[in-house]
Design a protein around this motif. Structure first.
Motif, PDB file in Angstrom:
ATOM      1  N   GLY A 118      13.360   5.601  -7.907  1.00  0.00           N
ATOM      2  CA  GLY A 118      12.897   6.933  -8.251  1.00  0.00           C
ATOM      3  C   GLY A 118      12.322   7.744  -7.112  1.00  0.00           C
ATOM      4  N   LEU A 119      12.655   7.429  -5.862  1.00  0.00           N
ATOM      5  CA  LEU A 119      12.168   8.239  -4.745  1.00  0.00           C
ATOM      6  C   LEU A 119      12.740   9.639  -4.864  1.00  0.00           C
ATOM      7  N   LYS A 120      11.886  10.635  -4.682  1.00  0.00           N
ATOM      8  CA  LYS A 120      12.313  12.030  -4.758  1.00  0.00           C
ATOM      9  C   LYS A 120      12.149  12.668  -3.389  1.00  0.00           C
TER      10      LYS A 120
ATOM     11  N   GLN B 216       0.831  -1.199   0.000  1.00  0.00           N
ATOM     12  CA  GLN B 216       0.000   0.000   0.000  1.00  0.00           C
ATOM     13  C   GLN B 216       0.869   1.254   0.000  1.00  0.00           C
ATOM     14  N   ALA B 217       1.969   1.229   0.771  1.00  0.00           N
ATOM     15  CA  ALA B 217       2.870   2.383   0.828  1.00  0.00           C
ATOM     16  C   ALA B 217       3.536   2.625  -0.524  1.00  0.00           C
ATOM     17  N   VAL B 218       3.982   1.551  -1.174  1.00  0.00           N
ATOM     18  CA  VAL B 218       4.601   1.686  -2.492  1.00  0.00           C
ATOM     19  C   VAL B 218       3.597   2.242  -3.490  1.00  0.00           C
ATOM     20  N   LYS B 219       2.371   1.734  -3.462  1.00  0.00           N
ATOM     21  CA  LYS B 219       1.337   2.236  -4.382  1.00  0.00           C
ATOM     22  C   LYS B 219       1.067   3.710  -4.142  1.00  0.00           C
ATOM     23  N   SER B 220       1.035   4.128  -2.885  1.00  0.00           N
ATOM     24  CA  SER B 220       0.817   5.533  -2.550  1.00  0.00           C
ATOM     25  C   SER B 220       1.930   6.409  -3.125  1.00  0.00           C
ATOM     26  N   LEU B 221       3.180   5.951  -3.001  1.00  0.00           N
ATOM     27  CA  LEU B 221       4.305   6.694  -3.567  1.00  0.00           C
ATOM     28  C   LEU B 221       4.205   6.774  -5.086  1.00  0.00           C
ATOM     29  N   MET B 222       3.798   5.674  -5.714  1.00  0.00           N
ATOM     30  CA  MET B 222       3.645   5.659  -7.170  1.00  0.00           C
ATOM     31  C   MET B 222       2.534   6.606  -7.601  1.00  0.00           C
ATOM     32  N   ASP B 223       1.402   6.564  -6.903  1.00  0.00           N
ATOM     33  CA  ASP B 223       0.269   7.412  -7.249  1.00  0.00           C
ATOM     34  C   ASP B 223       0.595   8.894  -7.113  1.00  0.00           C
ATOM     35  N   SER B 224       1.470   9.226  -6.156  1.00  0.00           N
ATOM     36  CA  SER B 224       1.839  10.625  -5.943  1.00  0.00           C
ATOM     37  C   SER B 224       2.976  11.066  -6.868  1.00  0.00           C
ATOM     38  N   GLY B 225       3.527  10.140  -7.635  1.00  0.00           N
ATOM     39  CA  GLY B 225       4.605  10.473  -8.559  1.00  0.00           C
ATOM     40  C   GLY B 225       5.980  10.494  -7.921  1.00  0.00           C
ATOM     41  N   LYS B 226       6.093  10.093  -6.663  1.00  0.00           N
ATOM     42  CA  LYS B 226       7.377  10.098  -5.975  1.00  0.00           C
ATOM     43  C   LYS B 226       8.193   8.851  -6.254  1.00  0.00           C
ATOM     44  N   ALA B 227       7.577   7.830  -6.860  1.00  0.00           N
ATOM     45  CA  ALA B 227       8.293   6.594  -7.174  1.00  0.00           C
ATOM     46  C   ALA B 227       7.729   5.999  -8.449  1.00  0.00           C
TER      47      ALA B 227
END
Length: 86
Positions: free
Chosen positions: A66-68, A46-57
């Motif tokens: 790709g963490l920013k 869920q945490a990874v998906k949240s990062l992907m959805d926000s464009g941070k990963a």
């Protein structure tokens, strides 16, 4: 943990998905033999998906990258792990 045959699972899929959403694990059987396990989505996923959805990963199924904007202070994690093993 709940055990269910394929035939019943197909007939009552929504009900079993609801159980899984509440944290239950469901073992799927075929002719009495365990063949699959249906489990809730992990907090890590869920945490990874949240990062992907926000464009941070970005993630293509392999190692997330790709963490920013994430900065780590202190010594590298690998050093910490090696020290803890001693």
């Amino acid at each position: 943990m709940i055990s269910v045959g394929v035939k019943e699972l197909k007939a009552k899929l929504s009900s079993y998905v609801g159980m899984v959403q509440k944290g239950e694990e469901v073992v799927v059987t075929d002719h009495g033999r365990e063949v699959a396990l249906v489990i809730p989505i992990s907090k890590e996923r869920q945490a990874v998906k949240s990062l992907m959805d926000s464009g941070k990963a970005k993630w293509s199924g392999g190692k997330p990258e790709g963490l920013k904007g994430v900065k780590v202070k202190g010594k590298p994690m690998s050093n910490t792990v090696l020290e803890e093993r001693r």
